[in-house]
Design a protein around this motif. Structure first.
Motif, PDB file in Angstrom:
ATOM      1  N   GLN A 128      40.554  18.230  20.416  1.00  0.00           N
ATOM      2  CA  GLN A 128      41.228  17.145  19.259  1.00  0.00           C
ATOM      3  C   GLN A 128      42.065  17.757  18.526  1.00  0.00           C
ATOM      4  O   GLN A 128      43.137  17.169  18.198  1.00  0.00           O
ATOM      5  CB  GLN A 128      40.019  16.355  18.516  1.00  0.00           C
ATOM      6  N   ARG A 129      41.498  18.759  17.810  1.00  0.00           N
ATOM      7  CA  ARG A 129      41.869  19.364  16.915  1.00  0.00           C
ATOM      8  C   ARG A 129      43.351  20.141  17.263  1.00  0.00           C
ATOM      9  O   ARG A 129      44.292  20.371  16.528  1.00  0.00           O
ATOM     10  CB  ARG A 129      41.112  20.567  15.889  1.00  0.00           C
ATOM     11  N   ILE A 130      43.543  21.245  18.475  1.00  0.00           N
ATOM     12  CA  ILE A 130      44.434  21.621  18.704  1.00  0.00           C
ATOM     13  C   ILE A 130      45.845  20.183  19.574  1.00  0.00           C
ATOM     14  O   ILE A 130      46.836  20.820  18.899  1.00  0.00           O
ATOM     15  CB  ILE A 130      44.724  22.306  19.793  1.00  0.00           C
ATOM     16  N   THR A 131      45.073  19.240  19.566  1.00  0.00           N
ATOM     17  CA  THR A 131      45.857  18.258  20.288  1.00  0.00           C
ATOM     18  C   THR A 131      46.718  17.421  18.884  1.00  0.00           C
ATOM     19  O   THR A 131      47.685  17.058  19.497  1.00  0.00           O
ATOM     20  CB  THR A 131      45.744  16.920  21.327  1.00  0.00           C
ATOM     21  N   SER A 132      46.302  17.745  17.478  1.00  0.00           N
ATOM     22  CA  SER A 132      46.859  16.767  16.788  1.00  0.00           C
ATOM     23  C   SER A 132      47.164  17.860  16.190  1.00  0.00           C
ATOM     24  O   SER A 132      48.274  16.407  15.391  1.00  0.00           O
ATOM     25  CB  SER A 132      45.170  15.987  16.104  1.00  0.00           C
TER      26      SER A 132
END
Length: 196
Positions: A128-132
């Motif tokens: 989630q952190r990488i995609t956001s």
């Protein structure tokens, strides 16, 4: 006379000279028989640590200890079979739950399942952190910087590249065809130089 001793050097007494020469010869033969060779051709003595090979002995001991342990386990199993009088262990110690088979005999199944769920949640959070995350590359700044660098290069250089591209003619010139048909081709810089 031919059997008498004939020394190499002139002497006064042949008998004494024969004795001395014989003694010298015997002394020489004793020295030759007791001499040692100058060249040592016995070969290199192998060192003690190579003769004994402790690592090989250690590996062999470890292998033998593993074999002994396996033999003891096998002997205990055979003894249990003999002492059991043919009884069969038919009990199922597992409990069936929703999609998961939990073994009661294992003491740390709950802990392992919790660790697996924790790792899954951590992986999901990282995803989630990488995609956001917004991209840090700024293409408009790069293109503006590239245009400024090209302008500086054109200002500094003796023959600017863009000026040559602007001077290139894009006019169509008609040439007479060999068999009577007309072809239109674009003119390059060399063709315009010939015309002017």
């Amino acid at each position: 006379m031919h059997r008498s001793y004939q020394p190499l050097k002139p002497i006064t007494n042949r008998y004494l000279q024969q004795r001395w020469d014989h003694n010298n010869y015997e002394h020489h033969r004793r020295k030759v028989s007791s001499t040692l060779p100058v060249v040592d051709n016995k070969g290199v003595r192998t060192p003690a640590h190579i003769q004994l090979k402790l690592k090989k002995v250690q590996l062999q001991d470890e292998r033998l200890s593993i074999i002994d342990r396996d033999n003891c386990l096998l002997a205990t199993k055979l003894a249990d079979i003999v002492c059991s009088k043919g009884l069969v262990d038919h009990r199922n110690h597992s409990v069936q739950t929703k999609y998961v088979l939990i073994f009661v005999l294992s003491l740390n199944t709950d802990r392992r399942r919790e660790e697996l769920l924790l790792v899954g949640r951590q992986n999901q959070a990282i995803y989630q952190r990488i995609t956001s995350r917004q991209s840090e590359y700024r293409r408009p700044l790069w293109s503006d910087d590239w245009e400024r660098a090209e302008r500086r290069r054109d200002d500094i250089s003796r023959y600017p590249r863009r000026l040559a591209e602007k001077q290139r003619s894009h006019r169509k010139v008609k040439f007479a065809a060999v068999e009577g048909s007309e072809q239109e081709t674009s003119c390059s810089n060399t063709d315009t130089d010939r015309e002017t």
